[in-house]
Design a protein around this motif. Structure first.
Motif, PDB file in Angstrom:
ATOM      1  N   VAL A 171      90.690  36.215  83.149  1.00  7.74           N
ATOM      2  CA  VAL A 171      89.535  37.100  82.888  1.00  7.74           C
ATOM      3  C   VAL A 171      89.690  37.897  81.584  1.00  7.74           C
ATOM      4  O   VAL A 171      88.992  37.646  80.595  1.00  7.74           O
ATOM      5  CB  VAL A 171      89.254  38.094  84.051  1.00  7.74           C
ATOM      6  CG1 VAL A 171      87.892  38.732  83.874  1.00  7.74           C
ATOM      7  CG2 VAL A 171      89.355  37.460  85.421  1.00  7.74           C
ATOM      8  N   CYS A 189      92.957  47.059  77.537  1.00  7.66           N
ATOM      9  CA  CYS A 189      93.921  47.930  78.221  1.00  7.66           C
ATOM     10  C   CYS A 189      94.623  47.128  79.311  1.00  7.66           C
ATOM     11  O   CYS A 189      94.036  46.215  79.884  1.00  7.66           O
ATOM     12  CB  CYS A 189      93.197  49.110  78.869  1.00  7.66           C
ATOM     13  SG  CYS A 189      92.303  50.125  77.694  1.00  7.66           S
ATOM     14  N   ILE A 191      98.584  47.139  81.884  1.00  4.86           N
ATOM     15  CA  ILE A 191      99.500  47.964  82.673  1.00  4.86           C
ATOM     16  C   ILE A 191     100.193  49.027  81.807  1.00  4.86           C
ATOM     17  O   ILE A 191     100.335  50.181  82.211  1.00  4.86           O
ATOM     18  CB  ILE A 191     100.515  47.056  83.440  1.00  4.86           C
ATOM     19  CG1 ILE A 191     101.314  47.847  84.465  1.00  4.86           C
ATOM     20  CG2 ILE A 191     101.437  46.293  82.520  1.00  4.86           C
ATOM     21  CD1 ILE A 191     100.546  48.214  85.684  1.00  4.86           C
ATOM     22  N   GLY A 194      98.068  52.036  81.178  1.00  5.53           N
ATOM     23  CA  GLY A 194      98.077  52.914  82.348  1.00  5.53           C
ATOM     24  C   GLY A 194      99.376  53.699  82.411  1.00  5.53           C
ATOM     25  O   GLY A 194      99.368  54.920  82.621  1.00  5.53           O
ATOM     26  N   LEU A 199      94.883  55.515  79.749  1.00  2.22           N
ATOM     27  CA  LEU A 199      93.753  54.694  80.200  1.00  2.22           C
ATOM     28  C   LEU A 199      92.429  55.483  80.185  1.00  2.22           C
ATOM     29  O   LEU A 199      91.432  54.997  79.641  1.00  2.22           O
ATOM     30  CB  LEU A 199      94.066  54.104  81.587  1.00  2.22           C
ATOM     31  CG  LEU A 199      93.046  53.130  82.149  1.00  2.22           C
ATOM     32  CD1 LEU A 199      92.865  51.912  81.244  1.00  2.22           C
ATOM     33  CD2 LEU A 199      93.451  52.667  83.555  1.00  2.22           C
ATOM     34  N   LEU A 218      90.509  52.523  90.588  1.00  2.53           N
ATOM     35  CA  LEU A 218      91.363  52.766  89.404  1.00  2.53           C
ATOM     36  C   LEU A 218      90.607  53.571  88.340  1.00  2.53           C
ATOM     37  O   LEU A 218      91.154  54.480  87.718  1.00  2.53           O
ATOM     38  CB  LEU A 218      91.817  51.420  88.802  1.00  2.53           C
ATOM     39  CG  LEU A 218      92.600  51.511  87.495  1.00  2.53           C
ATOM     40  CD1 LEU A 218      94.008  52.066  87.739  1.00  2.53           C
ATOM     41  CD2 LEU A 218      92.704  50.143  86.813  1.00  2.53           C
ATOM     42  N   VAL A 233      84.702  43.729  87.746  1.00  5.03           N
ATOM     43  CA  VAL A 233      85.085  42.386  88.211  1.00  5.03           C
ATOM     44  C   VAL A 233      85.940  42.473  89.486  1.00  5.03           C
ATOM     45  O   VAL A 233      85.981  41.550  90.285  1.00  5.03           O
ATOM     46  CB  VAL A 233      85.844  41.621  87.097  1.00  5.03           C
ATOM     47  CG1 VAL A 233      86.206  40.212  87.530  1.00  5.03           C
ATOM     48  CG2 VAL A 233      85.030  41.577  85.805  1.00  5.03           C
ATOM     49  N   GLY A 234      86.596  43.592  89.659  1.00  2.46           N
ATOM     50  CA  GLY A 234      87.560  43.751  90.758  1.00  2.46           C
ATOM     51  C   GLY A 234      86.979  43.489  92.134  1.00  2.46           C
ATOM     52  O   GLY A 234      85.814  43.789  92.404  1.00  2.46           O
ATOM     53  N   ASN A 236      88.328  44.258  95.996  1.00  3.19           N
ATOM     54  CA  ASN A 236      89.393  44.859  96.804  1.00  3.19           C
ATOM     55  C   ASN A 236      88.875  45.128  98.206  1.00  3.19           C
ATOM     56  O   ASN A 236      87.758  45.611  98.371  1.00  3.19           O
ATOM     57  CB  ASN A 236      89.824  46.207  96.195  1.00  3.19           C
ATOM     58  CG  ASN A 236      90.126  46.088  94.711  1.00  3.19           C
ATOM     59  OD1 ASN A 236      91.127  45.510  94.324  1.00  3.19           O
ATOM     60  ND2 ASN A 236      89.250  46.619  93.859  1.00  3.19           N
ATOM     61  N   VAL A 265      79.447  40.230  89.626  1.00  5.35           N
ATOM     62  CA  VAL A 265      80.044  39.066  88.948  1.00  5.35           C
ATOM     63  C   VAL A 265      80.196  37.888  89.915  1.00  5.35           C
ATOM     64  O   VAL A 265      79.933  36.736  89.546  1.00  5.35           O
ATOM     65  CB  VAL A 265      81.433  39.451  88.362  1.00  5.35           C
ATOM     66  CG1 VAL A 265      82.046  38.292  87.606  1.00  5.35           C
ATOM     67  CG2 VAL A 265      81.319  40.679  87.462  1.00  5.35           C
ATOM     68  N   GLY A 266      80.625  38.200  91.140  1.00  6.25           N
ATOM     69  CA  GLY A 266      80.962  37.166  92.123  1.00  6.25           C
ATOM     70  C   GLY A 266      79.952  36.037  92.260  1.00  6.25           C
ATOM     71  O   GLY A 266      80.324  34.862  92.119  1.00  6.25           O
ATOM     72  N   THR A 269      80.080  33.201  89.442  1.00  6.21           N
ATOM     73  CA  THR A 269      81.227  32.387  89.003  1.00  6.21           C
ATOM     74  C   THR A 269      81.111  30.911  89.427  1.00  6.21           C
ATOM     75  O   THR A 269      81.420  30.031  88.629  1.00  6.21           O
ATOM     76  CB  THR A 269      82.564  32.990  89.475  1.00  6.21           C
ATOM     77  OG1 THR A 269      82.447  33.269  90.858  1.00  6.21           O
ATOM     78  CG2 THR A 269      82.905  34.267  88.755  1.00  6.21           C
TER      79      THR A 269
END
Ligand code: NAP
Length: 285
Positions: A171, A189, A191, A194, A199, A218, A233-234, A236, A265-266, A269
């Motif tokens: 991605v 950005c 890890i 962060g 961030l 986040l 896009v996440g 969870n 987004v889902g 795809t």
């Protein structure tokens, strides 16, 4: 005022409609149409859902879809042999390796062995390379889906501050190149951003914010710039709910546009996977 919801489904429907017509005319011209073969190694609940969706989308569009399953015990060379066979089979025009694969299988190596002109997911280095060069019609489905969402909202990316959070190969990285190709001023950005505690600073600058990390909440709502376009896009699972990486309530009050999770987004795809399949067929003919 709350931001406009950027939903993926209506855009997916439009793309599918155009693909259906295109596939019909390709079949009339070439006497055959695209055939997508999915490889699944072992059993996995999440890939079973993807496979079901892929099969449904393919059949609806008139793309032949076949699932090749290998047992959990399959070795790397067993899978490589299957990939080689599919590469050589002229009737097969596109191949996808379902992830995740069992331990001991090197998925990256397998993706590199799929012929670039049969690489339905656009993850072969040759196809990724075309993105770097700025001329491509096949690309990683999720990154392409984000670009479709931005396009649907008619955003002019030229000179805009775009911030991508997450630098995965699937991605964040390809997406940052796609944004760069459109002359967005693109910051990536990850890890270390962060860990360094900067961030929020970067996110607050974003006129276009895309988050692809996989950590619920986040991105705090009050980090979002007024009038920003937010693509989350996440995915969870929190309790019995699916949420993104961005705190939706706070962010939606500040954003001009924002994707819901699920529903952003889902839904796009799988449609992009079908579009890649059609583009590969056209390349081969
Ligand atoms: P991934 O491979 O795990 O990548 C996550 C990225 O986030 C990595 O670049 C990681 O950096 C970075 N990261 C981790 N913690 C961070 C932090 N605190 N601050 C900033 N960056 C951080 O995941 P992915 O495959 O890209 O997927 C990301 C999310 O999108 C997941 O929730 C996934 O389920 C979802 N997804 C959705 C779709 C869809 O169709 N909607 C499709 C694909 C993925 P390091 O690598 O340096 O640790």
């Amino acid at each position: 005022m709350p931001g406009i919801l950027l939903e993926g489904k209506p855009i997916a429907e439009k793309i599918k409609e155009a693909l259906k017509t295109e596939i019909e005319s390709l079949k009339a011209k070439h006497g055959r149409g695209p055939k997508l073969v999915a490889i699944q190694i072992g059993e996995n609940a999440s890939s079973a859902v993807y496979i079901k969706n892929q099969k449904k989308a393919a059949e609806l569009l008139g793309i032949e879809y076949e699932l090749k399953t290998l047992p959990e015990s399959a070795s790397q060379s067993d899978v490589e042999a299957l990939v080689g066979k599919l590469n050589d089979d002229r009737a097969v025009t596109a191949v996808i390796l379902q992830l995740p694969v069992p331990k001991g299988i090197d998925a990256k190596k397998l993706v590199n062995e799929i012929a670039p002109d049969k690489d339905a997911e656009g993850m072969h280095p040759a196809n990724l390379g075309h993105i770097l060069l700025g001329k491509f019609r096949i690309g990683p489905c999720t990154a392409m889906a984000v670009m479709e969402l931005l396009e649907s909202a008619k955003v002019n990316l030229y000179g805009k501050e775009a911030v991508v959070v997450g630098h995965s190969e699937i991605v964040g990285k390809p997406l940052s190149l796609m944004l760069l190709n459109k002359f967005a001023t693109t910051t990536v950005c990850h890890i270390a951003t962060g860990e360094r505690g900067v961030l929020p600073e970067h996110v607050k600058q974003a006129e276009i914010l895309v988050v692809a990390v996989g950590k619920a909440g986040l991105i705090k709502g009050d980090w979002v710039k007024e009038g920003a376009m937010v693509i989350d896009v996440g995915i969870n699972r929190v309790g019995d709910k699916i949420v993104g990486d961005v705190e939706f309530e706070g962010a939606s009050k500040r954003a001009s546009h924002i994707t819901p999770v699920p529903g952003g987004v889902g839904p796009l795809t799988t449609t992009i996977l079908m579009r890649n399949t059609v583009e590969l067929f056209k390349k081969q003919h």
